[in-house]
Motif scaffolding. Sequence first.
Motif, short mmCIF file in Angstrom:
data_model
loop_
_atom_site.label_atom_id
_atom_site.label_comp_id
_atom_site.label_asym_id
_atom_site.label_seq_id
_atom_site.Cartn_x
_atom_site.Cartn_y
_atom_site.Cartn_z
N SER A 161 -14.25 3.50 12.76
CA SER A 161 -12.86 4.03 11.56
C SER A 161 -11.81 2.98 10.89
N ILE A 162 -11.67 2.74 12.76
CA ILE A 162 -10.28 2.06 13.04
C ILE A 162 -10.33 0.78 12.75
N LYS A 163 -11.04 0.39 13.33
CA LYS A 163 -12.17 -1.51 12.30
C LYS A 163 -11.59 -1.32 11.46
N TYR A 164 -12.23 -0.14 10.80
CA TYR A 164 -12.77 -0.47 8.78
C TYR A 164 -11.12 -0.19 8.54
N ILE A 165 -10.34 0.32 8.74
CA ILE A 165 -9.02 0.99 8.57
C ILE A 165 -8.05 -0.31 8.65
N THR A 166 -7.72 -1.26 9.21
CA THR A 166 -7.15 -2.45 10.53
C THR A 166 -7.59 -3.37 8.99
N ASN A 167 -9.49 -3.35 8.65
CA ASN A 167 -9.52 -4.53 8.09
C ASN A 167 -9.51 -4.21 6.23
N LEU A 168 -9.25 -3.34 6.24
CA LEU A 168 -9.11 -2.94 4.33
C LEU A 168 -7.48 -2.94 4.56
N ALA A 169 -6.18 -2.22 5.42
CA ALA A 169 -5.24 -3.25 4.97
C ALA A 169 -5.06 -4.00 4.69
N LYS A 170 -5.60 -4.87 5.66
CA LYS A 170 -5.28 -6.63 5.23
C LYS A 170 -5.38 -7.26 4.14
N ASP A 171 -6.25 -5.91 3.37
CA ASP A 171 -7.73 -6.78 2.42
C ASP A 171 -5.97 -6.46 1.55
N PHE A 172 -5.14 -5.27 1.51
CA PHE A 172 -4.17 -5.21 1.42
C PHE A 172 -2.45 -5.52 1.71
N TYR A 173 -2.29 -6.35 2.14
CA TYR A 173 -1.93 -7.08 2.86
C TYR A 173 -0.80 -5.75 3.14
N LEU A 174 -1.09 -4.82 3.84
CA LEU A 174 -0.37 -4.05 4.58
C LEU A 174 0.42 -4.04 5.98
N LEU A 191 -9.43 7.42 7.80
CA LEU A 191 -8.07 7.18 8.51
C LEU A 191 -7.38 8.08 9.26
N GLU A 192 -7.95 9.68 9.45
CA GLU A 192 -8.23 10.42 10.47
C GLU A 192 -8.61 10.04 11.52
N ASN A 193 -9.58 9.35 11.64
CA ASN A 193 -9.71 8.93 13.07
C ASN A 193 -9.43 7.47 13.12
N ALA A 194 -9.24 6.99 12.55
CA ALA A 194 -7.86 5.61 13.24
C ALA A 194 -6.53 5.87 13.93
N LEU A 195 -5.76 7.41 13.28
CA LEU A 195 -4.53 8.12 13.68
C LEU A 195 -5.51 9.13 15.22
N LEU A 196 -5.92 9.35 15.22
CA LEU A 196 -6.46 9.76 16.44
C LEU A 196 -6.27 9.40 17.13
N PHE A 197 -7.42 7.92 17.20
CA PHE A 197 -7.75 6.72 17.51
C PHE A 197 -6.31 5.92 17.97
N ASN A 207 -3.15 -1.88 14.70
CA ASN A 207 -3.59 -2.90 15.17
C ASN A 207 -3.32 -2.68 16.46
N SER A 208 -2.45 -2.33 17.08
CA SER A 208 -1.95 -2.87 18.62
C SER A 208 -2.70 -2.10 18.90
N SER A 209 -3.30 -0.30 18.69
CA SER A 209 -4.03 0.19 20.00
C SER A 209 -5.11 -0.11 19.37
N LEU A 210 -5.90 -0.65 18.36
CA LEU A 210 -7.21 -1.04 18.56
C LEU A 210 -6.58 -2.51 19.70
N ASP A 211 -5.74 -3.38 19.28
CA ASP A 211 -6.37 -5.03 20.01
C ASP A 211 -6.14 -4.52 21.64
N TYR A 212 -5.62 -3.07 22.44
CA TYR A 212 -5.04 -2.65 23.53
C TYR A 212 -6.57 -2.18 24.00
N PHE A 213 -7.06 -1.58 23.21
CA PHE A 213 -8.60 -1.56 23.83
C PHE A 213 -9.37 -2.14 24.13
N LEU A 214 -9.85 -3.22 23.07
CA LEU A 214 -10.75 -4.09 22.84
C LEU A 214 -10.32 -4.91 24.08
N SER A 215 -9.21 -5.26 24.32
CA SER A 215 -8.33 -6.11 25.78
C SER A 215 -9.00 -5.52 26.53
#
Length: 468
Positions: free
Chosen positions: A402-415, A320-326, A421-429
């Motif tokens: 970390s951010i891949k893991y966290i965003t997937n985990l969030a989806k599992d929990f319907y969060l 979570l800390e890494n995902a937030l930094l990302f 997600n958009s930060s990750l997608d921005y980078f992936l794009s």
Amino acid sequence: MNEIGLIGLAVMGQNLALNIARKGYSVSVFNRTSEKTQEFMQNKVKDEQIKPYYDIKSFVESLKRPRKIILMVKAGKPVDDVIQEFLPYLDKGDLIIDGGNSYFKDTSRRIKELEEKGILYLGMGVSGGEAGALHGPSLMPGGTQDAYEMVKDVLLKIAAQTEAGPCCTYVGNDSAGHFVKMVHNGIEYAIMQAITEVYDVLRKVLKLSPEEIGEIFEKWNNGELNSFLMEISYKIMKCKDKETGKYLVDLILDEAEQKGTGKWTSQTSLDLGIPTPSLNLAVEARSLSFFKEERVQLAKRVTKIYPEIDIDKEKIIKDLENALLFSVFASFSQGLWVISEASKVFEYNIDLSEVLRIWKGGCIIRAKILDFLRDIIKENKENVNLLNSEKALSFLMDKIDSIKYITNLAKDFYLPMLVLNSSLDYFLSMIEENLPANLIQAQRDFFGAHTYRRIDKEGIFHTEWEAE
Ligand code: NDP
């Protein structure tokens, strides 16, 4: 005769007037509703050289020439109304400084209109809330250099002071100051939302109490995530309601309000054609939050099946800390790109490294990561898209799992995680060589003969798709 005039005695104006007076300047103050001026004089002003005025003419006449008048009134029409009111009493060479959150296009218009009358105008972003206004805000003045020189000494004194100098600089031409403040707020929205998304996992997946979350946030605040928003978040987590003894954050209705600066940032980024998904989604997140009644009803109509997974608490907290930094990095990076593009399009001539320096103290988005961002900009001033830097790429690639893991985990929990997600997608794009935009081009050409370019030959092409 007083050195500075200030109009608008709500929280920001009162505190700015006190701040200026405490730096040794004499200040004339005026407010539309005179009771507020009286209250201010009675309750807040002690030994400071602040003099109240109850009509606009004597207020203007109380000022040394050339006059310097700061406006701290509600943004929008009130700014024009107030200017119209005191304009007849001004002389050529006087200066108006709008310290409110004015829309940058309004500022450009006002600069032009007043220039024709020989009045100088600065559009100045002020960040730091009421405490900042009193103890030292981050100031983002824009307009002509001549106008800035007239108040430079005062502004440098009242601004927050850091090791890197006072948090004030001449930001650039025309409405550059208000533009930079607007984007500052857009970034602020994104970081605030990213923190809430991380908080949601801590409370709903790890089932931690606000106190425990506060401990984690406090620890993060001692590390790379050190920032004003992290600091207030840990303090919020630990705060209990005096009446009920419960954690106050748990008692607050989940509808996030907004005043418009985040929305303006997104609208402007769309106009300029610069991608700012994290900033945009932060605005959307606030809009979504407002549909409380619908959310309550819909939540009753679905069954969420939660996965049975082993929860590795320590791993999740670190991720979570890494995902937030990302996400924080991605948000700053998008905002800076917009500023850089605007600087070219509107000929603001903004120095991004200076902008990052004056955000170091006083302002709401002050953060340790600004030093890192500044290093990247200094490395190559042409690096308007920070991702072009090796340092940025390795920073993000270090955290991508970390951010891949966290965003997937969030989806599992319907969060929902609009900003993460958009930060990750921005980078992936941005790191994807082949986006599926080729199919969009084909679709556009199919239904609208919009043409396309090819990868194997030069030129513009159109196909009669159904005839092929
Ligand atoms: P508000 O934005 O609530 O504005 C209130 C002030 O505006 C009062 O002095 C009010 O006078 C005056 N006003 C409103 N309409 C008119 C009008 N038509 N004619 C004359 N005066 C008018 O106050 P804040 O102190 O919160 O903010 C001031 C500015 O600073 C705003 O632009 C705001 O966006 C910006 N800002 C605010 C921050 C904050 O944390 N609050 C942070 C950074 C910037 P009256 O008392 O007569 O109603």
